[in-house]
Design a protein around this motif. Structure first.
Motif, PDB file in Angstrom:
ATOM      1  N   UNK A 111       0.844  -1.205   0.000  1.00  0.00           N
ATOM      2  CA  UNK A 111       0.000   0.000   0.000  1.00  0.00           C
ATOM      3  C   UNK A 111       0.875   1.249   0.000  1.00  0.00           C
ATOM      4  N   UNK A 112       1.896   1.244   0.847  1.00  0.00           N
ATOM      5  CA  UNK A 112       2.790   2.406   0.948  1.00  0.00           C
ATOM      6  C   UNK A 112       3.557   2.607  -0.347  1.00  0.00           C
ATOM      7  N   UNK A 113       4.102   1.513  -0.888  1.00  0.00           N
ATOM      8  CA  UNK A 113       4.905   1.611  -2.110  1.00  0.00           C
ATOM      9  C   UNK A 113       4.059   2.113  -3.270  1.00  0.00           C
ATOM     10  N   UNK A 114       2.844   1.588  -3.414  1.00  0.00           N
ATOM     11  CA  UNK A 114       1.997   1.985  -4.539  1.00  0.00           C
ATOM     12  C   UNK A 114       1.530   3.432  -4.400  1.00  0.00           C
ATOM     13  N   UNK A 115       1.317   3.895  -3.166  1.00  0.00           N
ATOM     14  CA  UNK A 115       0.961   5.307  -2.967  1.00  0.00           C
ATOM     15  C   UNK A 115       2.090   6.215  -3.451  1.00  0.00           C
ATOM     16  N   UNK A 116       3.340   5.782  -3.219  1.00  0.00           N
ATOM     17  CA  UNK A 116       4.493   6.601  -3.618  1.00  0.00           C
ATOM     18  C   UNK A 116       4.706   6.532  -5.121  1.00  0.00           C
ATOM     19  N   UNK A 117       4.617   5.339  -5.679  1.00  0.00           N
ATOM     20  CA  UNK A 117       4.953   5.154  -7.096  1.00  0.00           C
ATOM     21  C   UNK A 117       3.830   5.606  -8.038  1.00  0.00           C
ATOM     22  N   UNK A 118       2.590   5.377  -7.629  1.00  0.00           N
ATOM     23  CA  UNK A 118       1.468   5.730  -8.506  1.00  0.00           C
ATOM     24  C   UNK A 118       0.383   6.447  -7.708  1.00  0.00           C
ATOM     25  N   UNK A 119       0.688   7.670  -7.292  1.00  0.00           N
ATOM     26  CA  UNK A 119      -0.270   8.402  -6.446  1.00  0.00           C
ATOM     27  C   UNK A 119      -1.570   8.743  -7.157  1.00  0.00           C
ATOM     28  N   UNK A 120      -1.562   8.798  -8.484  1.00  0.00           N
ATOM     29  CA  UNK A 120      -2.758   9.177  -9.231  1.00  0.00           C
ATOM     30  C   UNK A 120      -3.601   7.977  -9.659  1.00  0.00           C
ATOM     31  N   UNK A 121      -3.204   6.768  -9.280  1.00  0.00           N
ATOM     32  CA  UNK A 121      -3.941   5.574  -9.649  1.00  0.00           C
ATOM     33  C   UNK A 121      -5.349   5.627  -9.057  1.00  0.00           C
ATOM     34  N   UNK A 122      -6.324   5.229  -9.863  1.00  0.00           N
ATOM     35  CA  UNK A 122      -7.715   5.229  -9.406  1.00  0.00           C
ATOM     36  C   UNK A 122      -7.909   4.189  -8.311  1.00  0.00           C
ATOM     37  N   UNK A 123      -8.347   4.630  -7.146  1.00  0.00           N
ATOM     38  CA  UNK A 123      -8.566   3.744  -6.011  1.00  0.00           C
ATOM     39  C   UNK A 123     -10.013   3.877  -5.545  1.00  0.00           C
ATOM     40  N   UNK A 124     -10.719   2.762  -5.505  1.00  0.00           N
ATOM     41  CA  UNK A 124     -12.102   2.799  -5.034  1.00  0.00           C
ATOM     42  C   UNK A 124     -12.205   2.932  -3.525  1.00  0.00           C
ATOM     43  N   UNK A 125     -11.084   2.669  -2.828  1.00  0.00           N
ATOM     44  CA  UNK A 125     -11.047   2.760  -1.365  1.00  0.00           C
ATOM     45  C   UNK A 125      -9.632   3.149  -0.964  1.00  0.00           C
TER      46      UNK A 125
END
Length: 490
Positions: free
Chosen positions: A408-422
């Motif tokens: 979760x932490x890594x993906x927030x840093x690498x792809x902050x604009x990724x569409x997240x439903x939650x």
């Protein structure tokens, strides 16, 4: 010569872009070439998959091992396990909404931490699902014998009703259970989910009966001493009963077979956790309130025995045993389902032979994959004692859960604009706490569990170096490099 170490390092660290996962999911929705998984599972069925994979893996037989460790404070052990699971469930909810594909934490690790980490997590998941499936199948024979004894006055001979080291030679009921579940899984995901939902409702009804009857025989004196072995006992029991929360991961393995996954997956994970935690704590409280904690050790079909003692009649115990026989079928069904979908994802990525990714055009299920999984789990159930399996499953589960939280932490840093439903509330504190709680429970597991786990990872690493890294779909020269640099957040 210097190029080889660099190439190997690149292979170990290469990541599969989230866009590639989503593109594959789009292909599945179109049923390209008639070979894709089909989105046929709804929200309620998915929640029941989570509940079905969880309740039954522990509560029907784990009290006999957890209560001797913690005493009546086993209720707190379930709470501690539930807190850890809740922290991880929030992390799962975010990743499932961002990367709604099969493969569970294997796929999440591939998108965030790299190929070697993904392979290691995949190995943990395969261990987790195969071993837990076998452990559940072993326990099924106990309740089947209890039921036949109560209804018909006979039991299966120990030689064919228990594995070696547990009083028998081969566990035939466990093998039969695995075969039946595999046949249902081959029929289709929709049919399997429907049957599972019915069995889960039966299971919850039976456990409600136990709670009501058990509380009617509640004696406060049975709660003293509340924690005879102190907090160390509570922690040790919590590490063992965490095996009972495996169902959360099973929900995420259905990422490509559930409708509207970005909304449905997070809701199903959180809903399943709430239902499971409530029932675990109520059943544990009713059990230790109705029976002295010192009597749990070695007690087979313990919940049935408690009901018989409270009522003095045979029918409540028979009902509970019948419910356990039915409900443990649902657990085995979902665990086998989850493992086949993880293997499907690994096979599609080229990390395993093509047989694991082949899907029947008629049923939309990975038939060959299911048969291989069934044969392996049946072998474990037939020949391996239950007490060897539980802690090993807990370790595999905890490692996979910790990786999800890091992801979760890594993906927030690498792809902050990724569409997240939650999105995880309290980020980054909640993912960090999840990792710490998982680490603490891992620390409390027995030393022999670590040795078995390291041995399993060594075998998995050898398979990766010999096969996986050479056949990975990221092996082309244009895909060996890692993903582009992270896009800065707005």
């Amino acid at each position: 010569m210097p190029a080889n170490p660099v190439r190997l390092r690149q292979q170990l660290l290469r990541r599969k872009p989230v866009s590639a996962f989503l593109a594959e999911t789009g292909e599945q929705e179109g049923h390209a070439h008639g070979q894709g998984l089909r989105r046929t599972v709804g929200g309620f069925q998915l929640t029941m998959i989570g509940v079905g994979a969880t309740i039954g893996t522990g509560i029907f037989f784990t009290l006999s091992t957890a209560v001797p460790q913690a005493g009546p404070a086993v209720v707190l052990s379930f709470v501690l396990g539930a807190v850890t699971a809740a922290l991880t469930a929030l992390c799962y909810a975010e990743l499932t909404s961002a990367v709604p594909v099969s493969g569970s934490s294997y796929s999440y690790a591939y998108a965030t931490l790299g190929e070697l980490a993904a392979w290691g997590v995949g190995a943990c998941l395969l261990l987790e699902y195969a071993v837990s499936g076998a452990a559940i199948a072993v326990s099924w024979g106990q309740y089947l014998n209890d039921l036949t004894q109560r209804l018909f006055g006979f039991t299966l001979p120990a030689a064919i009703a228990a594995p070696p080291g547990a009083g028998g030679y081969v566990n035939v009921p466990g093998v039969v259970l695995v075969v039946l579940c595999c046949l249902l899984l081959i029929r289709g995901a929709k049919e399997s989910a429907l049957v599972n939902a019915v069995m889960v409702l039966v299971k919850l009804g039976v456990l409600t009966l136990f709670v009501v009857v058990g509380l009617s025989g509640f004696h406060s004196a049975n709660l003293h001493p509340f924690a005879p072995l102190g907090f160390a006992g509570i922690s040790a029991a919590s590490s063992s009963v965490f095996f009972s929360f495996i169902g959360l991961d099973a929900v995420s393995t259905a990422g490509e077979e559930v409708r509207n996954p970005q909304r449905t997956l997070p809701r199903a994970i959180i809903g399943a956790l709430l239902v499971v935690t409530a029932f675990y704590c109520l059943v544990a409280l009713a059990g230790v309130g109705a029976q002295k904690w010192t009597r749990f050790e070695g007690q087979e079909a313990g919940l049935s025995a408690i009901l018989h003692e409270v009522t003095g009649q045979r029918w409540p115990g028979a009902v509970l045993s019948a419910g356990a026989v039915v409900s443990i079928v649902s657990v085995t069904l979902v665990v086998l389902y989850g493992q086949t979908r993880i293997l499907y994802a690994m096979g599609r990525d080229g990390m395993l032979p093509p047989v694991f990714r082949k899907v029947s055009p008629r049923t939309g299920t990975p038939v060959g994959n299911t048969l291989i999984v069934g044969a392996f789990v049946a072998l474990l159930a037939a020949l391996v004692p239950l007490d060897w399996l539980v802690d090993l499953t807990s370790l595999g589960t905890l490692v996979a859960f910790a990786v999800v939280s890091v992801g979760v932490i890594v993906l927030r840093v690498r792809e902050p604009r990724l569409d997240r439903g939650f999105k995880v509330p309290g980020y980054p504190v909640v993912p960090a706490l999840s990792v710490l709680f998982c680490g603490y429970l891992i620390w409390n597991l027995p030393t022999e569990t670590y040795l078995l786990f390291v041995g399993w990872l060594a075998v998995a690493l050898a398979v990766y170096l010999g096969y996986g890294r050479h056949h990975s779909r990221l092996s082309g020269p244009e895909t060996v490099v890692a993903l582009p640099a992270p896009v800065p957040a707005d």
